[in-house]
Design an enzyme around this catalytic site. Structure first.
Site, PDB file in Angstrom:
ATOM      1  N   HIS A  88      12.174  45.528  20.532  1.00 42.22           N
ATOM      2  CA  HIS A  88      12.924  44.544  19.764  1.00 42.22           C
ATOM      3  C   HIS A  88      14.398  44.489  20.148  1.00 42.22           C
ATOM      4  CE1 HIS A  88       9.646  44.831  16.473  1.00 42.22           C
ATOM      5  NE2 HIS A  88       9.476  43.727  17.178  1.00 42.22           N
ATOM      6  N   HIS A 123       5.284  41.308  23.258  1.00 43.06           N
ATOM      7  CA  HIS A 123       4.281  42.246  22.746  1.00 43.06           C
ATOM      8  C   HIS A 123       3.340  41.526  21.788  1.00 43.06           C
ATOM      9  CE1 HIS A 123       7.782  42.435  19.997  1.00 43.06           C
ATOM     10  NE2 HIS A 123       6.873  42.515  19.032  1.00 43.06           N
ATOM     11  N   CYS A 179       2.956  40.445   8.175  1.00 40.09           N
ATOM     12  CA  CYS A 179       3.031  40.352   9.635  1.00 40.09           C
ATOM     13  C   CYS A 179       3.353  41.715  10.204  1.00 40.09           C
ATOM     14  CB  CYS A 179       4.054  39.309  10.079  1.00 40.09           C
ATOM     15  SG  CYS A 179       5.667  39.450   9.318  1.00 40.09           S
ATOM     16  N   HIS A 220       2.118  44.502  13.893  1.00 40.03           N
ATOM     17  CA  HIS A 220       1.662  44.691  15.268  1.00 40.03           C
ATOM     18  C   HIS A 220       0.392  45.534  15.281  1.00 40.03           C
ATOM     19  CE1 HIS A 220       6.132  44.720  15.094  1.00 40.03           C
ATOM     20  NE2 HIS A 220       5.992  43.760  15.999  1.00 40.03           N
ATOM     21  N   GLU A 240       0.494  46.883   3.244  1.00 36.49           N
ATOM     22  CA  GLU A 240       1.684  46.182   2.771  1.00 36.49           C
ATOM     23  C   GLU A 240       1.542  45.631   1.369  1.00 36.49           C
ATOM     24  OE1 GLU A 240       4.180  43.168   4.831  1.00 36.49           O
ATOM     25  OE2 GLU A 240       3.669  44.309   6.627  1.00 36.49           O
ATOM     26  N   TYR A 299       6.380  33.152  21.084  1.00 37.10           N
ATOM     27  CA  TYR A 299       7.708  32.690  20.687  1.00 37.10           C
ATOM     28  C   TYR A 299       8.722  33.809  20.916  1.00 37.10           C
ATOM     29  CZ  TYR A 299       7.827  35.528  16.446  1.00 37.10           C
ATOM     30  OH  TYR A 299       7.856  36.584  15.576  1.00 37.10           O
ATOM     31  N   GLU A 326      12.686  39.093  18.219  1.00 35.39           N
ATOM     32  CA  GLU A 326      11.236  39.107  18.285  1.00 35.39           C
ATOM     33  C   GLU A 326      10.837  38.316  19.519  1.00 35.39           C
ATOM     34  OE1 GLU A 326       9.214  40.833  16.761  1.00 35.39           O
ATOM     35  OE2 GLU A 326       9.782  41.130  14.678  1.00 35.39           O
ATOM     36  N   GLU A 366       7.104  37.663  20.810  1.00 37.96           N
ATOM     37  CA  GLU A 366       5.741  38.036  20.448  1.00 37.96           C
ATOM     38  C   GLU A 366       4.711  37.037  20.946  1.00 37.96           C
ATOM     39  OE1 GLU A 366       6.504  40.580  16.389  1.00 37.96           O
ATOM     40  OE2 GLU A 366       5.960  38.476  16.144  1.00 37.96           O
ATOM     41  N   TRP A 413       3.680  27.789   9.788  1.00 41.95           N
ATOM     42  CA  TRP A 413       3.203  27.011   8.643  1.00 41.95           C
ATOM     43  C   TRP A 413       2.997  25.529   8.971  1.00 41.95           C
ATOM     44  CZ3 TRP A 413       0.608  27.739   4.425  1.00 41.95           C
ATOM     45  CH2 TRP A 413       0.580  26.755   3.427  1.00 41.95           C
TER      46      TRP A 413
END
Length: 195
Positions: free
Chosen positions: A39, A46, A81, A83, A101, A116, A126, A128, A178
């Site tokens: 990061h 990743h 969210c 990994h 979570e 992105y 990020e 990812e 979204w």
């Protein structure tokens, strides 16, 4: 906000030194790198995943990320969210993280995958290849305070408006995910809710 967050005892489920799975744009594994390193700077590509959890009336769970998060702490985002770990499928990781979570055990439905990169000032980024999932459950949500500051169920229409009127309150990935769910995958959401 409807919050049930146990501030007394909570598992630590994210670690700066956990190895992330490095991939190319075609999702071929290139190796592993510690999360903090992956990061840093502009980020190293990743594997990751995002989950949108709906209840049976069609509201979607949104969470406010814990302030302690290195990237986008305090911002509102999708339900969960994270990994995948070494040796885990992306779906296995998604189900694990739902439980860790927010204390929910539910099946996940994969929608799509996209790449992105989003920069968070000079702190990091990020970058990812992110798989997007949906899930449905009416189980009580119990937020892990190490990950979540607050959470709330919102109607899809309210989230549409919030992302348009207050985009700076939300993480960059939810602003990408979204609208695509609403435009291209909403019939899959409806099918899941009608079970």
């Amino acid at each position: 906000m409807s919050t049930s967050i146990d501030a007394v005892v909570a598992d630590i489920v994210s670690f700066d030194d956990e190895p992330l799975i490095l991939v190319d744009s075609d999702d071929n594994v290139l190796g592993h790198m510690l999360k903090a390193q992956a990061h840093a700077g502009e980020g190293v590509l990743h594997r990751a995943f995002s989950i949108f959890l709906f209840n049976s009336v069609g509201d979607v769970l949104m969470q406010q990320r814990a302030e302690s998060k290195q990237l986008w702490g305090g911002f509102w985002s999708n339900s969960v969210c994270s990994h995948p770990r070494r040796g885990e499928t992306i779906a296995e990781a998604a189900k694990r993280r739902l439980h860790e979570e927010i204390g929910v055990d539910a099946d996940v439905t994969w929608l799509y995958k996209f790449e992105y990169q989003a920069q968070f000032g000079d702190i990091g980024a990020e970058h990812e290849l992110c798989s997007v999932f949906i899930a449905c459950s009416d189980a009580p949500v119990v937020g892990n305070p190490n990950e979540i500051a607050d959470f709330s169920f919102m109607s899809p229409e309210l989230l549409d408006v919030a992302l348009t009127e207050h985009p700076d309150n939300y993480t960059p990935w939810v602003k990408l995910e979204w609208p695509r769910i609403r435009d291209a995958y909403w019939s899959t959401v409806v099918d899941l809710l009608n079970g």
